[in-house]
Design an enzyme around this catalytic site. Sequence first.
Site, PDB file in Angstrom:
ATOM      1  N   ARG A 238       0.872  -1.184   0.000  1.00  0.00           N
ATOM      2  CA  ARG A 238       0.000   0.000   0.000  1.00  0.00           C
ATOM      3  C   ARG A 238       0.905   1.228   0.000  1.00  0.00           C
ATOM      4  O   ARG A 238       1.917   1.270   0.711  1.00  0.00           O
ATOM      5  CB  ARG A 238      -0.910   0.027   1.235  1.00  0.00           C
ATOM      6  N   ASP A 262       4.294  -0.329  -7.026  1.00  0.00           N
ATOM      7  CA  ASP A 262       3.048  -0.636  -7.738  1.00  0.00           C
ATOM      8  C   ASP A 262       1.892   0.111  -7.086  1.00  0.00           C
ATOM      9  O   ASP A 262       0.758   0.028  -7.562  1.00  0.00           O
ATOM     10  CB  ASP A 262       2.802  -2.151  -7.678  1.00  0.00           C
ATOM     11  N   GLU A 267      -2.666   7.468  -4.844  1.00  0.00           N
ATOM     12  CA  GLU A 267      -3.048   6.828  -6.106  1.00  0.00           C
ATOM     13  C   GLU A 267      -4.535   6.951  -6.428  1.00  0.00           C
ATOM     14  O   GLU A 267      -4.930   6.846  -7.588  1.00  0.00           O
ATOM     15  CB  GLU A 267      -2.644   5.342  -6.113  1.00  0.00           C
ATOM     16  N   HIS A 299      -0.795  -0.203  -9.773  1.00  0.00           N
ATOM     17  CA  HIS A 299      -1.535  -1.161  -8.943  1.00  0.00           C
ATOM     18  C   HIS A 299      -2.031  -2.357  -9.775  1.00  0.00           C
ATOM     19  O   HIS A 299      -3.217  -2.663  -9.797  1.00  0.00           O
ATOM     20  CB  HIS A 299      -2.723  -0.471  -8.250  1.00  0.00           C
TER      21      HIS A 299
HETATM   22  P1  NAD Z   1      -1.484 -11.077   5.219  1.00  0.00           P
HETATM   23  O1  NAD Z   1      -2.531 -10.582   6.152  1.00  0.00           O
HETATM   24  O2  NAD Z   1      -1.478 -12.514   4.825  1.00  0.00           O
HETATM   25  O3  NAD Z   1      -0.038 -10.735   5.815  1.00  0.00           O
HETATM   26  C1  NAD Z   1       0.292  -9.553   6.447  1.00  0.00           C
HETATM   27  C2  NAD Z   1       1.430  -9.833   7.424  1.00  0.00           C
HETATM   28  O4  NAD Z   1       1.835  -8.576   7.992  1.00  0.00           O
HETATM   29  C3  NAD Z   1       1.034 -10.743   8.599  1.00  0.00           C
HETATM   30  O5  NAD Z   1       1.955 -11.816   8.688  1.00  0.00           O
HETATM   31  C4  NAD Z   1       1.102  -9.831   9.822  1.00  0.00           C
HETATM   32  O6  NAD Z   1       1.547 -10.518  10.997  1.00  0.00           O
HETATM   33  C5  NAD Z   1       2.112  -8.807   9.372  1.00  0.00           C
HETATM   34  N1  NAD Z   1       2.012  -7.516  10.065  1.00  0.00           N
HETATM   35  C6  NAD Z   1       0.906  -6.763  10.228  1.00  0.00           C
HETATM   36  N2  NAD Z   1       1.230  -5.628  10.869  1.00  0.00           N
HETATM   37  C7  NAD Z   1       2.545  -5.668  11.110  1.00  0.00           C
HETATM   38  C8  NAD Z   1       3.453  -4.778  11.746  1.00  0.00           C
HETATM   39  N3  NAD Z   1       3.049  -3.609  12.256  1.00  0.00           N
HETATM   40  N4  NAD Z   1       4.748  -5.123  11.807  1.00  0.00           N
HETATM   41  C9  NAD Z   1       5.167  -6.311  11.294  1.00  0.00           C
HETATM   42  N5  NAD Z   1       4.364  -7.193  10.694  1.00  0.00           N
HETATM   43  C10 NAD Z   1       3.066  -6.872  10.606  1.00  0.00           C
HETATM   44  O7  NAD Z   1      -1.592 -10.144   3.948  1.00  0.00           O
HETATM   45  P2  NAD Z   1      -1.123 -10.494   2.448  1.00  0.00           P
HETATM   46  O8  NAD Z   1      -2.185 -11.272   1.747  1.00  0.00           O
HETATM   47  O9  NAD Z   1       0.258 -11.037   2.474  1.00  0.00           O
HETATM   48  O10 NAD Z   1      -1.142  -9.034   1.807  1.00  0.00           O
HETATM   49  C11 NAD Z   1      -0.285  -8.007   2.274  1.00  0.00           C
HETATM   50  C12 NAD Z   1      -0.734  -6.683   1.701  1.00  0.00           C
HETATM   51  O11 NAD Z   1      -0.490  -6.674   0.284  1.00  0.00           O
HETATM   52  C13 NAD Z   1      -2.250  -6.413   1.777  1.00  0.00           C
HETATM   53  O12 NAD Z   1      -2.617  -5.885   3.031  1.00  0.00           O
HETATM   54  C14 NAD Z   1      -2.460  -5.421   0.663  1.00  0.00           C
HETATM   55  O13 NAD Z   1      -2.311  -4.121   1.201  1.00  0.00           O
HETATM   56  C15 NAD Z   1      -1.314  -5.697  -0.310  1.00  0.00           C
HETATM   57  N6  NAD Z   1      -1.787  -6.184  -1.618  1.00  0.00           N
HETATM   58  C16 NAD Z   1      -1.436  -5.490  -2.742  1.00  0.00           C
HETATM   59  C17 NAD Z   1      -1.873  -5.926  -3.992  1.00  0.00           C
HETATM   60  C18 NAD Z   1      -1.491  -5.234  -5.285  1.00  0.00           C
HETATM   61  O14 NAD Z   1      -2.116  -5.486  -6.315  1.00  0.00           O
HETATM   62  N7  NAD Z   1      -0.481  -4.401  -5.303  1.00  0.00           N
HETATM   63  C19 NAD Z   1      -2.692  -7.056  -4.085  1.00  0.00           C
HETATM   64  C20 NAD Z   1      -3.014  -7.757  -2.916  1.00  0.00           C
HETATM   65  C21 NAD Z   1      -2.566  -7.302  -1.678  1.00  0.00           C
END
Ligand code: NAD
Length: 335
Positions: A238, A262, A267, A299
């Site tokens: 994000r 990305d 955005e 994105h």
């Molecule tokens: P997820 O929930 O599986 O994993 C997130 C991880 O972050 C977890 O392991 C959690 O313990 C950790 N975490 C949360 N807060 C934290 C902190 N303050 N310090 C350290 N670790 C922390 O999520 P995911 O499916 O892996 O997705 C991650 C992010 O990717 C999503 O939240 C989304 O914003 C982004 N995303 C982007 C796209 C894109 O097209 N660019 C697509 C999908 C997801």
Amino acid sequence: MMEPMKVAVFNTKRYERRSLEAAAEGKGIDFSFFEPRLEAQTAPLANGHEAVLIFVNDVADRAVLEKLAEGGTKFLATRSAGFNQIDREAARELGMQLAYVPAYSPNAVAEFTIGLILTLGRHIHEGHNRVRRADFNLEGLCGFELRDRTVGVYGTGRIGTNVVQLLTGFGCKVLAYDEEPNEEVMLRASYVDTREELFRFCDILTLHVPLMPSTFHLVDANALKMMKKGIFIINTSRGALLDTPAVVEALKERKVGFLAIDVYEEEASLFFEDRSSDIINDDTFARLLTFPNVIVTGHQAFLTDRALRNIAETTMQSLMEFASGLPCTNSVPLP
Ligand code: NAD
């Protein structure tokens, strides 16, 4: 026969409409597809729709949710893995159920992340542009190899874990940081105890945590100071994980050697539309585009055939559960 469920879809793109319609076939859903994003002015379009589907850059703050509720909406689902755009507290107070798509294809984003590293690290985009204009000069195209590089993976949830798996295939030394370390990653990478250690020791840093108060601007001027000179930063998570003006300064000072993003904090007013004839008012974004060592995509990391199918099918499952009064398997966790 049961009345079809009226579902308003905001921010509809052609590529997504096809997969939503395919997944909904025979399920008694009456879609209204709207091109504009959901915001205060467009919320009345959803009047009379029990369910509303949104995407990452729709606005689902308190004022918008109140308007939706007044219009009869009881269920809001985002067709994304992140749900930071939704005021969950307001939804809870309004009794609105929320759903999301936690894992439509973590591979899609993980593979794209590797793609960004290779593209920028090996100047593939620049090589492609040169050859298209019959410039076969290799000057300035010298890249670096991933083998033996230290890569920091910030956040090892679904996507971060996939990134770790892919990076180990390249022979990288992977350091990881997460509030909740997982065993799969422990087999391949070394967890560090603090984010500062990750900042200090890696050559490449890739971000995979959700946007929350604790992760907002996690790469700011202070964090940048701790990093190695020439650090390569990738953000496919994000935009607001980066303090972008601070990163621009660090690019100017050559502290950041490469930046691949990305996502971008502002955005919402740029991405997902053709703005090639517009004047871009965002000077920080415009400055980013001037650096030869920066690549920006709009994105698109999620955008694969499999991901679209999974998004549509999971969203449909949530709608069906809502219609039948069943607990929603993929409900957004409430605060
Ligand atoms: P997820 O929930 O599986 O994993 C997130 C991880 O972050 C977890 O392991 C959690 O313990 C950790 N975490 C949360 N807060 C934290 C902190 N303050 N310090 C350290 N670790 C922390 O999520 P995911 O499916 O892996 O997705 C991650 C992010 O990717 C999503 O939240 C989304 O914003 C982004 N995303 C982007 C796209 C894109 O097209 N660019 C697509 C999908 C997801």
